[in-house]
Design a protein around this motif. Sequence first.
Motif, PDB file in Angstrom:
ATOM      1  N   THR A   1       0.846  -1.190   0.000  1.00  0.00           N
ATOM      2  CA  THR A   1       0.000   0.000   0.000  1.00  0.00           C
ATOM      3  C   THR A   1       0.883   1.243   0.000  1.00  0.00           C
ATOM      4  OG1 THR A   1      -0.106   0.012   2.412  1.00  0.00           O
ATOM      5  CG2 THR A   1      -1.847  -1.178   1.257  1.00  0.00           C
ATOM      6  N   LEU A   2       0.338   2.340  -0.504  1.00  0.00           N
ATOM      7  CA  LEU A   2       1.140   3.552  -0.703  1.00  0.00           C
ATOM      8  C   LEU A   2       0.584   4.782   0.006  1.00  0.00           C
ATOM      9  CD1 LEU A   2       1.599   3.103  -4.557  1.00  0.00           C
ATOM     10  CD2 LEU A   2       3.369   2.768  -2.814  1.00  0.00           C
TER      11      LEU A   2
ATOM     12  N   LYS B   1      -6.381   1.783   8.369  1.00  0.00           N
ATOM     13  CA  LYS B   1      -5.432   0.854   7.750  1.00  0.00           C
ATOM     14  C   LYS B   1      -5.830   0.642   6.297  1.00  0.00           C
ATOM     15  CE  LYS B   1      -3.765  -3.957   8.264  1.00  0.00           C
ATOM     16  NZ  LYS B   1      -2.755  -3.768   7.270  1.00  0.00           N
ATOM     17  N   GLU B   2      -4.918   0.890   5.391  1.00  0.00           N
ATOM     18  CA  GLU B   2      -5.233   0.741   3.974  1.00  0.00           C
ATOM     19  C   GLU B   2      -5.231  -0.736   3.596  1.00  0.00           C
ATOM     20  OE1 GLU B   2      -2.665   2.674   1.097  1.00  0.00           O
ATOM     21  OE2 GLU B   2      -4.404   3.030  -0.193  1.00  0.00           O
ATOM     22  N   THR B   3      -6.346  -1.188   2.993  1.00  0.00           N
ATOM     23  CA  THR B   3      -6.476  -2.595   2.608  1.00  0.00           C
ATOM     24  C   THR B   3      -6.468  -2.781   1.096  1.00  0.00           C
ATOM     25  OG1 THR B   3      -8.884  -2.416   2.693  1.00  0.00           O
ATOM     26  CG2 THR B   3      -7.775  -3.199   4.688  1.00  0.00           C
ATOM     27  N   HIS B   4      -6.818  -1.736   0.347  1.00  0.00           N
ATOM     28  CA  HIS B   4      -6.800  -1.780  -1.115  1.00  0.00           C
ATOM     29  C   HIS B   4      -6.060  -0.544  -1.603  1.00  0.00           C
ATOM     30  CE1 HIS B   4     -10.201  -4.285  -0.027  1.00  0.00           C
ATOM     31  NE2 HIS B   4     -10.242  -4.782  -1.240  1.00  0.00           N
ATOM     32  N   CYS B   5      -5.333  -0.689  -2.700  1.00  0.00           N
ATOM     33  CA  CYS B   5      -4.520   0.431  -3.187  1.00  0.00           C
ATOM     34  C   CYS B   5      -4.019   0.085  -4.592  1.00  0.00           C
ATOM     35  CB  CYS B   5      -3.331   0.627  -2.238  1.00  0.00           C
ATOM     36  SG  CYS B   5      -2.271   2.025  -2.653  1.00  0.00           S
ATOM     37  N   ALA B   6      -3.780   1.099  -5.407  1.00  0.00           N
ATOM     38  CA  ALA B   6      -3.153   0.850  -6.717  1.00  0.00           C
ATOM     39  C   ALA B   6      -1.835   0.112  -6.519  1.00  0.00           C
ATOM     40  CB  ALA B   6      -2.925   2.169  -7.456  1.00  0.00           C
ATOM     41  N   GLY B   7      -1.171   0.388  -5.422  1.00  0.00           N
ATOM     42  CA  GLY B   7       0.094  -0.293  -5.118  1.00  0.00           C
ATOM     43  C   GLY B   7      -0.079  -1.802  -4.968  1.00  0.00           C
TER      44      GLY B   7
ATOM     45  N   GLN C   1      -8.857   1.658  -0.261  1.00  0.00           N
ATOM     46  CA  GLN C   1      -9.865   1.454   0.775  1.00  0.00           C
ATOM     47  C   GLN C   1      -9.184   1.364   2.127  1.00  0.00           C
ATOM     48  OE1 GLN C   1     -13.301  -0.874  -0.290  1.00  0.00           O
ATOM     49  NE2 GLN C   1     -13.234  -1.928   1.683  1.00  0.00           N
ATOM     50  N   PHE C   2      -9.826   1.984   3.106  1.00  0.00           N
ATOM     51  CA  PHE C   2      -9.263   2.040   4.441  1.00  0.00           C
ATOM     52  C   PHE C   2     -10.252   1.422   5.423  1.00  0.00           C
ATOM     53  CE2 PHE C   2      -7.485   5.400   1.941  1.00  0.00           C
ATOM     54  CZ  PHE C   2      -6.139   5.358   2.243  1.00  0.00           C
ATOM     55  N   GLU C   3      -9.721   0.547   6.264  1.00  0.00           N
ATOM     56  CA  GLU C   3     -10.544  -0.002   7.335  1.00  0.00           C
ATOM     57  C   GLU C   3     -10.266   0.823   8.592  1.00  0.00           C
ATOM     58  OE1 GLU C   3     -11.549  -3.927   7.054  1.00  0.00           O
ATOM     59  OE2 GLU C   3     -11.622  -4.316   9.211  1.00  0.00           O
ATOM     60  N   ILE C   4     -11.354   1.297   9.194  1.00  0.00           N
ATOM     61  CA  ILE C   4     -11.231   2.238  10.300  1.00  0.00           C
ATOM     62  C   ILE C   4     -11.449   1.520  11.619  1.00  0.00           C
ATOM     63  CG2 ILE C   4     -12.095   4.424  11.250  1.00  0.00           C
ATOM     64  CD1 ILE C   4     -10.940   4.590   8.347  1.00  0.00           C
ATOM     65  N   LYS C   5     -10.518   1.704  12.523  1.00  0.00           N
ATOM     66  CA  LYS C   5     -10.666   1.185  13.884  1.00  0.00           C
ATOM     67  C   LYS C   5     -10.847   2.361  14.813  1.00  0.00           C
ATOM     68  CE  LYS C   5      -8.772  -3.270  15.080  1.00  0.00           C
ATOM     69  NZ  LYS C   5      -7.576  -3.869  14.533  1.00  0.00           N
TER      70      LYS C   5
END
Length: 148
Positions: free
Chosen positions: A105-106, A129-135, A142-146
Amino acid sequence: MALKFSIEELSNQNRTKLGREIDITLFRLIRFMDLERYLGRGAHGVIYDCGRELGHAVNPKTVEDVVKFCEEYKIGRVEIVNKEPLQIRVYECISCSGLPEVGETLCWFEGGFIAGCLEKILNKKVRAKETHCAGLGDDFCQFEIKIL
Ligand SMILES: [Zn+2]
């Protein structure tokens, strides 16, 4: 830590001929400078914290404010895709959109920014926490939020 200049001060410019627009290439050259060489493995955390500080400085009152800010400053098109757990998707991300897959992730800056904004809105500590990314080969972030 706080911003050296207020957002209002940063917004002022005297570029009568060049104006305020810059190309995304320049942003990315600065964004992807080899900070690890100077900061070691903590570089990602530093970039995340900078984004988080910006989120605090923007001081949004609602998620709608965050969406608007991201669109106005062309950070990306922000959408909430799930509420439990909270998942936020960013299309056309300023940092990674169109970059090649690099196996990681970037978007540490964007994650920190989203976390900082949500901290102001919720008045709680938040991790993004980034879970999906062009990287990673995705065509959105996409970011999962805690919420801590
Ligand atoms: Zn990304």
